[in-house]
Design an enzyme around this catalytic site. Sequence first.
Site, PDB file in Angstrom:
ATOM      1  N   CYS A 220      41.660  45.454  38.709  1.00 52.35           N
ATOM      2  CA  CYS A 220      40.217  45.163  37.455  1.00 52.35           C
ATOM      3  C   CYS A 220      40.338  45.994  35.836  1.00 52.35           C
ATOM      4  O   CYS A 220      39.899  47.250  36.021  1.00 52.35           O
ATOM      5  CB  CYS A 220      39.667  44.685  38.007  1.00 52.35           C
ATOM      6  N   CYS A 242      38.007  39.418  40.114  1.00 56.41           N
ATOM      7  CA  CYS A 242      38.131  40.725  41.503  1.00 56.41           C
ATOM      8  C   CYS A 242      36.722  40.866  41.932  1.00 56.41           C
ATOM      9  O   CYS A 242      35.328  40.616  41.761  1.00 56.41           O
ATOM     10  CB  CYS A 242      37.542  42.203  40.146  1.00 56.41           C
ATOM     11  N   CYS A 245      33.380  43.746  41.437  1.00 50.35           N
ATOM     12  CA  CYS A 245      32.166  43.433  40.205  1.00 50.35           C
ATOM     13  C   CYS A 245      32.387  41.821  40.278  1.00 50.35           C
ATOM     14  O   CYS A 245      31.213  41.900  39.048  1.00 50.35           O
ATOM     15  CB  CYS A 245      32.863  44.366  38.866  1.00 50.35           C
ATOM     16  N   ASP A 356      63.905  54.875  26.486  1.00 52.38           N
ATOM     17  CA  ASP A 356      64.528  54.663  27.428  1.00 52.38           C
ATOM     18  C   ASP A 356      64.621  53.960  28.278  1.00 52.38           C
ATOM     19  O   ASP A 356      63.794  52.799  27.998  1.00 52.38           O
ATOM     20  CB  ASP A 356      62.492  55.012  27.764  1.00 52.38           C
TER      21      ASP A 356
END
Length: 447
Positions: A220, A242, A245, A356
């Site tokens: 979240c 979520c 919350c 990378d």
Amino acid sequence: MSISIRDRIRLGLAVAAAKTVTSLVRLLRLGAASVLPGSISQRIQPKALPLMFTQVRRGVILIVGTNGKTTTSLLLRTILESQGWRVAHNAAGANLINGLVTTLLENTNLIGQLNADYAILEVDENVLPLVLRDCQPKFILGLNLFRDQLDRYGEVDTISQRWQKAIAPLPPETTIILNADDPTLCYLGQQLSQNVRFFGLNEPEVYLDEIPHAVDSIYCPRCGHPLDYKGVYLSHLGDYDCAKCGFSKSPLAVNSPEWPQILIGLYNKYNTLAAGLVAQELGIDKAAIYETIKNFRAAFGRAEELDVGGKHVRILLSKNPVGMNETIRAVYDIQKVGGASTKLVVLNDRTPDGTDVSWIWDVDTEKLVELGGTIVISGDRVYDMALRLRYSQAEGQQNCQLIIKEDLQEAITTALEQTPAHETLHILPTYSAMLEVRGLLTGRQIL
């Protein structure tokens, strides 16, 4: 914005220099001249970008996100041009400041007067805050945020925070259009005071069977608790809420099952919805939008199709874990019906790609190997990719042949030779590799 005589003279000189460089580069067939003219002109007139932004008649549309910018911006441009509007657009995908300047200079006369109703500009994730210092756009379109070149960008929440800080001072009439299926962007939109509209999918029948390995943001963005997903469409994009919350996906301004899509792959359904929603917000009739979608042709390297020596070639840019997983998914869906064929995978580690390349271990290359056939491997990091694909082969698997070619021209030639006349060669390159591949196939580079 009034322009002083001094600034006007310097802008005129910058335009003259840019147009001269563009003509020389194209005359000598050195490339598309999508970056160099802007770089030179900015040395002459550092204010070139803000001076030209203020001349766009109907508004600037900025398109940002990790994946899909070039395709989405081209679709939106095509829709607007079908309505008779004149559009300035960085079609070559040059999305740093120099590329934006080059694009706008191309649409000016010799004294720096811009002739464009709209400017549709795809913008690099890191560059958006810089652009917003010089521009009050009519629309900002946010497509998605995935891990991409961590050596340059950092994590997705860092980028989102930069965007929020840069967007917050914009006037309330600016329209922000965001992908609600991306929790990070959805939360960003919920924090903004501007006019915010959301697009996304509401098609549970195309959920993935499981959350993929290359997932970026399943926590979240408000409280950090793991999100509850009803299902995911790709990576962390899906239907979620979520439990801790109460954060949840915002209501959508489009009904995705009603919409057709451009090109192949579910990711292109997102691109279609994004461009379509902007067009609708501009008052364009949905029937006209659908007609453009039906006749759309790919941007370079993004499901672009070429005929090379009588062989059919499709280039699918694959520059990060999510993007490559989705191109593999598209190839898998095509070839599992038509049978095994040839693939060319090209991995570079230059600045445009990110230095990378450890991200290849987050890609589900097993699905590519599972298809069988021939996989030709090339690029600056050819052996890294070859090792990843070798580890993707099941013990004793005999139906997939790996061919390593350090030289890219040899790799392309081999891949074409290995492709039957009635089948398609799918090329999966990183960004700089895609430019090289296209240069070799078409004789035209980007400069």
